[in-house]
Design an enzyme around this catalytic site. Structure first.
Site, PDB file in Angstrom:
ATOM      1  N   ASP A 158       3.377   5.721  -3.152  1.00 46.69           N
ATOM      2  CA  ASP A 158       4.119   6.899  -2.706  1.00 46.69           C
ATOM      3  C   ASP A 158       5.110   7.384  -3.752  1.00 46.69           C
ATOM      4  OD1 ASP A 158       2.670   6.644  -0.425  1.00 46.69           O
ATOM      5  OD2 ASP A 158       4.331   6.044   0.872  1.00 46.69           O
ATOM      6  N   SER A 212       0.804  -1.213   0.000  1.00 48.70           N
ATOM      7  CA  SER A 212       0.000   0.000   0.000  1.00 48.70           C
ATOM      8  C   SER A 212       0.842   1.271   0.000  1.00 48.70           C
ATOM      9  CB  SER A 212      -0.909   0.011   1.242  1.00 48.70           C
ATOM     10  OG  SER A 212      -0.127   0.012   2.428  1.00 48.70           O
ATOM     11  N   CYS A 213       2.155   1.155   0.188  1.00 51.73           N
ATOM     12  CA  CYS A 213       2.981   2.354   0.364  1.00 51.73           C
ATOM     13  C   CYS A 213       3.943   2.635  -0.787  1.00 51.73           C
ATOM     14  CB  CYS A 213       3.766   2.241   1.671  1.00 51.73           C
ATOM     15  SG  CYS A 213       2.722   2.249   3.136  1.00 51.73           S
ATOM     16  N   PHE A 214       4.908   1.740  -1.000  1.00 52.28           N
ATOM     17  CA  PHE A 214       5.978   2.049  -1.938  1.00 52.28           C
ATOM     18  C   PHE A 214       5.484   2.430  -3.339  1.00 52.28           C
ATOM     19  CE2 PHE A 214       9.677  -0.382   0.314  1.00 52.28           C
ATOM     20  CZ  PHE A 214       9.498   0.414   1.421  1.00 52.28           C
TER      21      PHE A 214
END
Length: 431
Positions: free
Chosen positions: A269, A264-266
């Protein structure tokens, strides 16, 4: 202190439970009645190691959930915005949920007589807190930021599967406030943790979060690029990275090559900061390359499989691992998704297995076979793709004997063919 948490997803539920563990009174705000019911009954709305135990310990004592913003704001000193910030079609950040939460929060603050601190914990691009959240709260509350209420950006640095541990044992706490008073309030919430607080302004705090994740993503894509080169030259890339990682300026972690990063992040983002850079007319070539390498990497698994088996149509292929990483049921940006998509395009018969992520992946792929064990997936399969670092995959041995073709393509360096009790046709993605 008394805090309210808007959003009971991954960040919100972990933050709520951990703040309760630190001795604070917590109110979770969520419009999803099912999540409210689960939290109030002491059950976590997501799977995260240690989270159920904390919710069971504090639910209906110092932690409750409600859909009522007014009640939560009136009974708390600070409200944390912990809602999702998905990627738009062009990869830029979608702030619609943050804007909605900010408006609801502002309307609740309008009815409050005392100073209240608004804390953005959702991952948002630089300037969002000051140029989006702040004016929305001011408009809906009729009050002035810095005078009647405070605004703080307080990014999270949590690993999925280890989020509770990371919250309670942080390597950094960043508080980006518009004024000293609101910064002090948020810093006090973390007083029970053994970690220095970095004080800065909101846009710098926002940037710290993106740089942190983008750098880690860059290390992974760099390792994969080097791994692809090493494979062509017959060099063990893990041996290379073991030596390179002893340099204190580089460090060994996040230099393992494989099928790429997800979650969900890398991915989200890096794309978001690229979008922000484009917005200010800067072309971030390095970050664009990080995404390009990561997009191409999982498809190398299929290419290697084709090199072994030729045409894949109607062949049974076992896909072991559906979650983007081990110890979670999260499939967001899982590297298995592009692999399964390509296999389906080629008419492959897929037998998939993951110890936790089956139900999540069923929402994406309805027409593949889901198995309850590795053995079931491997039975009569002509090829196997290992996509996730589940520990149980390291122990596979005699199970490969159930295969028809015994071709194993390893995307996570889980198997040592020399230690198996039988011969398999093994190929690592970068080794």
């Amino acid at each position: 202190m008394k805090v309210s948490i808007i959003g009971s997803g991954y960040v919100g539920s972990v933050s709520a439970a951990c703040f309760a563990e630190l001795g604070h009174e917590v109110i979770c705000i969520d419009i999803d009645e099912k999540k409210v019911e689960m939290i109030n009954s002491g059950r976590a709305p997501i799977w995260e190691e240690g989270l159920d135990e904390l919710l069971e310990k504090y639910s209906q004592k110092t932690l409750i959930a409600t859909p009522d913003y007014d009640y939560a704001v009136q009974n708390s000193d600070a409200s944390f915005i912990c809602v999702g910030t998905p990627s738009g079609k062009d990869g830029s950040i979608d702030l619609s949920i943050v804007k909605a939460a900010s408006a609801s929060l502002g309307k609740a603050i309008a009815k409050k007589d005392h100073y209240h601190v608004v804390v953005v914990k959702s991952t948002v691009v630089p300037e969002t807190t000051e140029k989006v959240v702040l004016p929305i709260v001011e408009e809906n509350s009729g009050k002035k930021a810095g005078k009647d209420f405070g605004i703080v950006m307080n990014p999270e640095f949590l690993r999925e599967g280890k989020a509770v541990y990371d919250f309670m044992n942080p390597d950094k706490i960043v508080v980006g406030a518009i004024d000293e008073r609101s910064g002090f309030v948020v810093s006090e919430l973390y007083r029970g943790l053994n970690c220095k607080v970095t004080h800065t302004n909101p846009r710098t705090a926002e940037m710290i979060k993106y740089v942190n994740n983008s750098f880690l993503a860059t290390k992974i894509s760099f390792a994969n690029e080097v791994g692809n080169i090493c494979k062509q030259l017959g060099i063990d890339t893990y041996e290379v990275m073991d030596a390179v990682g002893t340099d204190f300026r580089i460090e060994r972690r996040f230099l393992n090559c494989g099928a790429g990063f997800g979650g969900s992040c890398f991915p989200k983002d890096v794309k978001a900061i690229i979008g922000k850079a484009n917005e200010i007319d800067y072309k971030p070539q390095l970050l664009e390359s990080v995404v390009d390498v990561n997009d191409r990497q999982p498809l190398k698994m299929v290419e290697l499989l084709q090199g072994k088996l030729g045409e894949l149509k109607n062949k049974r292929i076992a896909v072991l691992g559906l979650a983007f990483k081990n110890d979670t049921d999260d499939i967001r940006e899982s590297r298995s998704i592009p692999v399964i998509t390509e296999l389906l395009r080629q008419g492959t018969d897929i037998a998939a297995y993951d110890p936790m992520a089956e139900e999540s992946m069923k929402k994406v792929f309805h027409d593949i076979t889901y198995c309850k064990t590795s053995s079931e997936a491997l039975e009569e399969a002509e090829g196997c793709l290992i996509m996730t670092e589940w520990d149980e995959f390291r122990k596979l041995d005699k199970e490969f004997g159930l295969m028809a073709g015994k071709v194993v393509i390893d995307g996570r360096k889980m198997i040592d063919p020399k230690k198996l009790s039988m011969e398999i046709d093994y190929e690592g993605i970068c080794w």
